[in-house]
Design a protein around this motif. Structure first.
Motif, PDB file in Angstrom:
ATOM      1  N   ASP A 117     -20.585 -49.093 -10.598  1.00 25.44           N
ATOM      2  CA  ASP A 117     -21.891 -49.461 -10.071  1.00 25.44           C
ATOM      3  C   ASP A 117     -22.250 -50.810 -10.695  1.00 25.44           C
ATOM      4  O   ASP A 117     -22.502 -50.895 -11.899  1.00 25.44           O
ATOM      5  CB  ASP A 117     -22.928 -48.399 -10.442  1.00 25.44           C
ATOM      6  CG  ASP A 117     -24.293 -48.654  -9.807  1.00 25.44           C
ATOM      7  OD1 ASP A 117     -24.615 -49.831  -9.557  1.00 25.44           O
ATOM      8  OD2 ASP A 117     -25.032 -47.683  -9.575  1.00 25.44           O
ATOM      9  N   ARG A 118     -22.250 -51.869  -9.889  1.00 21.87           N
ATOM     10  CA  ARG A 118     -22.458 -53.213 -10.421  1.00 21.87           C
ATOM     11  C   ARG A 118     -23.867 -53.421 -10.962  1.00 21.87           C
ATOM     12  O   ARG A 118     -24.090 -54.298 -11.805  1.00 21.87           O
ATOM     13  CB  ARG A 118     -22.159 -54.251  -9.328  1.00 21.87           C
ATOM     14  CG  ARG A 118     -20.686 -54.339  -8.931  1.00 21.87           C
ATOM     15  CD  ARG A 118     -19.797 -54.621 -10.111  1.00 21.87           C
ATOM     16  NE  ARG A 118     -18.402 -54.893  -9.727  1.00 21.87           N
ATOM     17  CZ  ARG A 118     -17.405 -55.054 -10.583  1.00 21.87           C
ATOM     18  NH1 ARG A 118     -17.648 -54.955 -11.874  1.00 21.87           N
ATOM     19  NH2 ARG A 118     -16.184 -55.300 -10.160  1.00 21.87           N
ATOM     20  N   GLU A 119     -24.814 -52.605 -10.512  1.00 18.31           N
ATOM     21  CA  GLU A 119     -26.193 -52.757 -10.983  1.00 18.31           C
ATOM     22  C   GLU A 119     -26.395 -52.126 -12.353  1.00 18.31           C
ATOM     23  O   GLU A 119     -27.129 -52.645 -13.191  1.00 18.31           O
ATOM     24  CB  GLU A 119     -27.162 -52.157  -9.966  1.00 18.31           C
ATOM     25  CG  GLU A 119     -27.215 -52.912  -8.642  1.00 18.31           C
ATOM     26  CD  GLU A 119     -28.252 -52.333  -7.698  1.00 18.31           C
ATOM     27  OE1 GLU A 119     -28.987 -51.398  -8.098  1.00 18.31           O
ATOM     28  OE2 GLU A 119     -28.321 -52.806  -6.557  1.00 18.31           O
ATOM     29  N   THR A 120     -25.761 -50.976 -12.579  1.00 17.89           N
ATOM     30  CA  THR A 120     -25.976 -50.250 -13.835  1.00 17.89           C
ATOM     31  C   THR A 120     -24.788 -50.336 -14.793  1.00 17.89           C
ATOM     32  O   THR A 120     -24.874 -49.896 -15.937  1.00 17.89           O
ATOM     33  CB  THR A 120     -26.246 -48.760 -13.546  1.00 17.89           C
ATOM     34  OG1 THR A 120     -25.063 -48.181 -12.953  1.00 17.89           O
ATOM     35  CG2 THR A 120     -27.413 -48.596 -12.587  1.00 17.89           C
ATOM     36  N   ASN A 121     -23.672 -50.877 -14.293  1.00 13.39           N
ATOM     37  CA  ASN A 121     -22.420 -50.957 -15.054  1.00 13.39           C
ATOM     38  C   ASN A 121     -21.827 -49.586 -15.369  1.00 13.39           C
ATOM     39  O   ASN A 121     -20.969 -49.456 -16.247  1.00 13.39           O
ATOM     40  CB  ASN A 121     -22.614 -51.734 -16.366  1.00 13.39           C
ATOM     41  CG  ASN A 121     -22.806 -53.214 -16.114  1.00 13.39           C
ATOM     42  OD1 ASN A 121     -22.147 -53.796 -15.253  1.00 13.39           O
ATOM     43  ND2 ASN A 121     -23.715 -53.825 -16.861  1.00 13.39           N
ATOM     44  N   GLU A 122     -22.279 -48.553 -14.659  1.00 12.09           N
ATOM     45  CA  GLU A 122     -21.706 -47.223 -14.843  1.00 12.09           C
ATOM     46  C   GLU A 122     -20.321 -47.142 -14.201  1.00 12.09           C
ATOM     47  O   GLU A 122     -20.059 -47.781 -13.183  1.00 12.09           O
ATOM     48  CB  GLU A 122     -22.618 -46.159 -14.237  1.00 12.09           C
ATOM     49  CG  GLU A 122     -23.898 -45.927 -14.995  1.00 12.09           C
ATOM     50  CD  GLU A 122     -24.710 -44.795 -14.381  1.00 12.09           C
ATOM     51  OE1 GLU A 122     -24.490 -43.641 -14.787  1.00 12.09           O
ATOM     52  OE2 GLU A 122     -25.537 -45.069 -13.501  1.00 12.09           O
ATOM     53  N   ARG A 123     -19.475 -46.340 -14.803  1.00  9.32           N
ATOM     54  CA  ARG A 123     -18.129 -46.111 -14.280  1.00  9.32           C
ATOM     55  C   ARG A 123     -17.972 -44.633 -13.940  1.00  9.32           C
ATOM     56  O   ARG A 123     -18.577 -43.767 -14.570  1.00  9.32           O
ATOM     57  CB  ARG A 123     -17.060 -46.503 -15.305  1.00  9.32           C
ATOM     58  CG  ARG A 123     -17.103 -47.958 -15.739  1.00  9.32           C
ATOM     59  CD  ARG A 123     -16.599 -48.873 -14.655  1.00  9.32           C
ATOM     60  NE  ARG A 123     -16.427 -50.233 -15.127  1.00  9.32           N
ATOM     61  CZ  ARG A 123     -17.354 -51.183 -15.081  1.00  9.32           C
ATOM     62  NH1 ARG A 123     -18.558 -50.878 -14.601  1.00  9.32           N
ATOM     63  NH2 ARG A 123     -17.108 -52.402 -15.514  1.00  9.32           N
ATOM     64  N   LEU A 124     -17.161 -44.367 -12.957  1.00  7.37           N
ATOM     65  CA  LEU A 124     -16.887 -42.981 -12.570  1.00  7.37           C
ATOM     66  C   LEU A 124     -15.416 -42.873 -12.178  1.00  7.37           C
ATOM     67  O   LEU A 124     -14.916 -43.635 -11.338  1.00  7.37           O
ATOM     68  CB  LEU A 124     -17.792 -42.569 -11.397  1.00  7.37           C
ATOM     69  CG  LEU A 124     -17.721 -41.104 -10.938  1.00  7.37           C
ATOM     70  CD1 LEU A 124     -19.089 -40.662 -10.392  1.00  7.37           C
ATOM     71  CD2 LEU A 124     -16.672 -40.921  -9.840  1.00  7.37           C
ATOM     72  N   SER A 125     -14.723 -41.939 -12.800  1.00  2.00           N
ATOM     73  CA  SER A 125     -13.297 -41.727 -12.501  1.00  2.00           C
ATOM     74  C   SER A 125     -13.127 -40.584 -11.510  1.00  2.00           C
ATOM     75  O   SER A 125     -13.850 -39.581 -11.564  1.00  2.00           O
ATOM     76  CB  SER A 125     -12.525 -41.401 -13.781  1.00  2.00           C
ATOM     77  OG  SER A 125     -12.565 -42.501 -14.672  1.00  2.00           O
ATOM     78  N   ALA A 126     -12.177 -40.737 -10.610  1.00  2.00           N
ATOM     79  CA  ALA A 126     -11.903 -39.705  -9.609  1.00  2.00           C
ATOM     80  C   ALA A 126     -10.444 -39.792  -9.206  1.00  2.00           C
ATOM     81  O   ALA A 126      -9.711 -40.681  -9.662  1.00  2.00           O
ATOM     82  CB  ALA A 126     -12.806 -39.889  -8.391  1.00  2.00           C
ATOM     83  N   LYS A 127     -10.050 -38.843  -8.371  1.00  2.00           N
ATOM     84  CA  LYS A 127      -8.689 -38.871  -7.831  1.00  2.00           C
ATOM     85  C   LYS A 127      -8.756 -38.850  -6.305  1.00  2.00           C
ATOM     86  O   LYS A 127      -9.464 -38.029  -5.727  1.00  2.00           O
ATOM     87  CB  LYS A 127      -7.880 -37.669  -8.327  1.00  2.00           C
ATOM     88  CG  LYS A 127      -7.587 -37.701  -9.823  1.00  2.00           C
ATOM     89  CD  LYS A 127      -6.656 -36.564 -10.227  1.00  2.00           C
ATOM     90  CE  LYS A 127      -6.476 -36.515 -11.738  1.00  2.00           C
ATOM     91  NZ  LYS A 127      -5.835 -37.727 -12.274  1.00  2.00           N
ATOM     92  N   PHE A 128      -8.050 -39.773  -5.677  1.00  2.00           N
ATOM     93  CA  PHE A 128      -7.858 -39.736  -4.238  1.00  2.00           C
ATOM     94  C   PHE A 128      -6.576 -38.963  -3.959  1.00  2.00           C
ATOM     95  O   PHE A 128      -5.560 -39.185  -4.625  1.00  2.00           O
ATOM     96  CB  PHE A 128      -7.737 -41.143  -3.654  1.00  2.00           C
ATOM     97  CG  PHE A 128      -9.063 -41.847  -3.464  1.00  2.00           C
ATOM     98  CD1 PHE A 128     -10.269 -41.248  -3.818  1.00  2.00           C
ATOM     99  CD2 PHE A 128      -9.103 -43.126  -2.921  1.00  2.00           C
ATOM    100  CE1 PHE A 128     -11.486 -41.894  -3.640  1.00  2.00           C
ATOM    101  CE2 PHE A 128     -10.308 -43.783  -2.730  1.00  2.00           C
ATOM    102  CZ  PHE A 128     -11.498 -43.180  -3.090  1.00  2.00           C
ATOM    103  N   VAL A 129      -6.648 -38.069  -2.995  1.00  2.00           N
ATOM    104  CA  VAL A 129      -5.485 -37.251  -2.628  1.00  2.00           C
ATOM    105  C   VAL A 129      -5.139 -37.563  -1.171  1.00  2.00           C
ATOM    106  O   VAL A 129      -5.912 -37.280  -0.262  1.00  2.00           O
ATOM    107  CB  VAL A 129      -5.782 -35.750  -2.799  1.00  2.00           C
ATOM    108  CG1 VAL A 129      -4.504 -34.945  -2.584  1.00  2.00           C
ATOM    109  CG2 VAL A 129      -6.373 -35.460  -4.178  1.00  2.00           C
ATOM    110  N   ASP A 130      -3.986 -38.160  -0.983  1.00  2.00           N
ATOM    111  CA  ASP A 130      -3.519 -38.546   0.354  1.00  2.00           C
ATOM    112  C   ASP A 130      -2.647 -37.413   0.886  1.00  2.00           C
ATOM    113  O   ASP A 130      -1.520 -37.214   0.418  1.00  2.00           O
ATOM    114  CB  ASP A 130      -2.729 -39.853   0.251  1.00  2.00           C
ATOM    115  CG  ASP A 130      -2.258 -40.368   1.604  1.00  2.00           C
ATOM    116  OD1 ASP A 130      -2.694 -39.819   2.632  1.00  2.00           O
ATOM    117  OD2 ASP A 130      -1.453 -41.318   1.619  1.00  2.00           O
TER     118      ASP A 130
END
Length: 203
Positions: free
Chosen positions: A73-86
């Motif tokens: 999030d460029r406004e808050t500098n928060e990061r969030l990790s996730a996994k994309f499953v194809d």
């Protein structure tokens, strides 16, 4: 503004028994009929040209492919990790019947049993919104989806429609996201929507 700032391939698995361990419900499973533009969209979302392999032969991918992604999030500098499953494309007629049955059995089993999936992303070619196979997939997702899981419907290739056709599609499917991978229309909306859904699960 929400962006995906990092992504990397993790592993491929032929079935749920060989999928990676994950203690979080942070997986986003992408599924589509073959030749819907799923791999191209994954590459556009992650800003990587070849993260997901785009094949000239529809239905060639037969493995469950995992990717680590990081949202910012460029406004808050928060990061969030996730996994994309194809997930493998479904319903490709040229696959041998015996293989197709085994393949789709593994796929439906994975979808129903993989509790780490937070979001099911169902991609549909906007030029063919009423195919029986997509209706069946949608019905199956609603049947097996638990209260803590979400279904997101995305119509691809909207650059192939004229304005009238697109307006009619939006009226019929008001909750869906419309995207053109080649024109990058709707891409930012997808990234932000997935981030918000994953973030809400953290609260």
């Amino acid at each position: 503004m929400i962006e995906i700032i990092d992504s990397s391939f993790v592993t491929s698995a032929p079935n749920i028994r060989l999928t990676p361990e994950n203690e979080y419900q942070n997986e986003v499973a992408f599924m589509a009929r073959s030749n819907t533009g799923k791999s191209s969209l994954l590459n556009t979302l992650t800003k990587r040209k070849s993260l997901a392999k785009v094949s000239a032969t529809p239905g060639k991918t037969r493995l469950i492919n995992y990717f680590d992604v990081v949202f910012a999030d460029r406004e808050t500098n928060e990061r969030l990790s996730a996994k994309f499953v194809d997930l493998p494309g479904f319903g490709y007629a040229k696959v041998a019947k015996s293989l197709k049955t085994d393949w789709e059995s593994n796929l439906t089993g994975f979808i129903a049993e993989r509790k780490q999936i937070r979001i099911f992303v169902h991609l549909i070619d906007c030029r063919h919104p009423d195919l029986e196979i997509d209706r069946s997939v949608d019905a199956y997702l609603h049947e097996i989806c638990s209260p803590d899981q979400v279904i997101v419907t995305i119509f691809t290739k909207i650059d192939k429609l004229n304005q009238k056709e697109l307006s009619e599609l939006k009226k019929r499917f008001p909750g869906a996201i419309m995207v053109s991978n080649t024109k990058r229309r709707g891409v930012d909306a997808i990234v932000e929507h997935l981030y918000r859904l994953l973030k809400s699960d953290e609260q």
